[in-house]
Scaffold this motif. Sequence first.
Motif, PDB file in Angstrom:
ATOM      1  N   GLY A 133       0.815  -1.211   0.000  1.00  0.00           N
ATOM      2  CA  GLY A 133       0.000   0.000   0.000  1.00  0.00           C
ATOM      3  C   GLY A 133       0.846   1.256   0.000  1.00  0.00           C
ATOM      4  O   GLY A 133       0.857   2.033   0.970  1.00  0.00           O
ATOM      5  N   LYS A 137      -0.916   8.342   0.741  1.00  0.00           N
ATOM      6  CA  LYS A 137      -0.630   8.423   2.164  1.00  0.00           C
ATOM      7  C   LYS A 137      -1.472   9.558   2.754  1.00  0.00           C
ATOM      8  O   LYS A 137      -1.011  10.693   2.864  1.00  0.00           O
ATOM      9  N   MET A 145      -8.571   8.198   2.054  1.00  0.00           N
ATOM     10  CA  MET A 145      -8.224   7.415   0.878  1.00  0.00           C
ATOM     11  C   MET A 145      -9.384   7.337  -0.113  1.00  0.00           C
ATOM     12  O   MET A 145      -9.188   7.409  -1.333  1.00  0.00           O
ATOM     13  N   TRP A 149      -9.095   8.677  -4.077  1.00  0.00           N
ATOM     14  CA  TRP A 149      -9.338   7.835  -5.249  1.00  0.00           C
ATOM     15  C   TRP A 149     -10.594   8.264  -6.003  1.00  0.00           C
ATOM     16  O   TRP A 149     -10.623   8.274  -7.240  1.00  0.00           O
ATOM     17  N   ASN A 171     -11.223   2.698   3.526  1.00  0.00           N
ATOM     18  CA  ASN A 171      -9.949   3.371   3.782  1.00  0.00           C
ATOM     19  C   ASN A 171      -8.798   2.409   4.077  1.00  0.00           C
ATOM     20  O   ASN A 171      -7.739   2.838   4.545  1.00  0.00           O
ATOM     21  N   TYR A 172      -8.991   1.120   3.771  1.00  0.00           N
ATOM     22  CA  TYR A 172      -7.875   0.186   3.729  1.00  0.00           C
ATOM     23  C   TYR A 172      -7.441   0.067   2.273  1.00  0.00           C
ATOM     24  O   TYR A 172      -8.279  -0.087   1.377  1.00  0.00           O
ATOM     25  N   TRP A 173      -6.145   0.126   2.009  1.00  0.00           N
ATOM     26  CA  TRP A 173      -5.654   0.328   0.647  1.00  0.00           C
ATOM     27  C   TRP A 173      -6.117  -0.762  -0.319  1.00  0.00           C
ATOM     28  O   TRP A 173      -6.323  -0.496  -1.506  1.00  0.00           O
ATOM     29  N   GLN A 174      -6.314  -1.990   0.143  1.00  0.00           N
ATOM     30  CA  GLN A 174      -6.705  -3.053  -0.793  1.00  0.00           C
ATOM     31  C   GLN A 174      -8.169  -2.965  -1.229  1.00  0.00           C
ATOM     32  O   GLN A 174      -8.584  -3.689  -2.133  1.00  0.00           O
ATOM     33  N   TYR A 176      -9.259  -0.481  -2.761  1.00  0.00           N
ATOM     34  CA  TYR A 176      -9.192   0.329  -3.970  1.00  0.00           C
ATOM     35  C   TYR A 176      -8.356  -0.387  -5.026  1.00  0.00           C
ATOM     36  O   TYR A 176      -7.438  -1.147  -4.698  1.00  0.00           O
ATOM     37  N   TYR A 178      -5.554  -1.014  -7.142  1.00  0.00           N
ATOM     38  CA  TYR A 178      -4.176  -0.515  -7.098  1.00  0.00           C
ATOM     39  C   TYR A 178      -3.253  -1.636  -7.527  1.00  0.00           C
ATOM     40  O   TYR A 178      -3.366  -2.771  -7.047  1.00  0.00           O
TER      41      TYR A 178
END
Length: 329
Positions: A133, A137, A145, A149, A171-174, A176, A178
């Motif tokens: 991730g 930031k 996040m 996005w 709001n956990y990167w996975q 979205y 990516y």
Amino acid sequence: MANTPFNIMIVGQAGRLQFEAVLFAASLRHYAPSFTGRLYVAEPQPGANWEKDPSIHNKAVLETLRDLKAEILPFQSHAFGQSYPYGNKIEALLAMPAGEPFVFFDTDTLITGPIDQVPFDFARPSASLRREGTWPKPTLYGPDMTEIWRALYDRFGLNFDSSLDLNQPKNYWQRYLYFNAGYFYGTCPHVFGTRFLSYATSIRDDLPRALVGQSLDPWLDQIALPLVVHSLGGGRNTLPHGYLDGVTSCHYRNFPLLYARESDAVVTALETVARPNKIKKVLKLYEPMKRMIYQGRGAKVRAMFDRNNLPRKEQALRNRIKSAGYWLR
């Protein structure tokens, strides 16, 4: 699907990438002998966006690439160049033959199996999910996040909600879409490349307000890539798991990391394709390859780590290797 003919592109230029290109080509020919597509080594040409001539002049490298049936593909750097060399992979797509399915690989990749048997669905493009991730930031006071996005999808008129993995928390990167830009593929390099170029330059030149304070270097390609993939009907997991970044390819990034964390099969593949004298003579011209592969430094790095109990973060690997004095790039 699996039998669809396709071309492969990597980027090669003066310095490290030209030697990685030789290693990539050697691995392709050894582990995918039935691959019938064309292998292009995209070569940026000198121009206003380069301080020095980036093209390949090493005669031994050029001769070896020809022997490995790699085609040099010159292209001009109009939008990027010296200031953002990661943009090479974007602009080079427009020099490839239009209308022919393609797979792009970062040059620091090994082919370790029959790439022509991978069941690509080129109509549903995708890219590497071997990533952390790394972007964005978000700051304490926002935007968060989701807002960052969403601003990008809104910029290009894309459906943000349909890109989300709702099994992951907000709001956990996975959650979205990516990717790592170490590989990506599609039906036409011109369609893919035109959109990639348009999105990347729009983000760079007219930064959405939600991205103020976010770093674009080196992340710009990985910010634009999921938008391109989504806009062309692709997404995550359109390719069955275990092929790329698995049994048929390895994006090793650099040799200390390869020896530290990759499987025994990958190390065997590296040392197998690097062994023939005609390849060895070229790779030994590059000091990190000479030391890591041929002078045993790679084996020393490998002995430092338990592959079944590696640090969770790549930075921890890097720090331990650097502390031991074995970091080479």
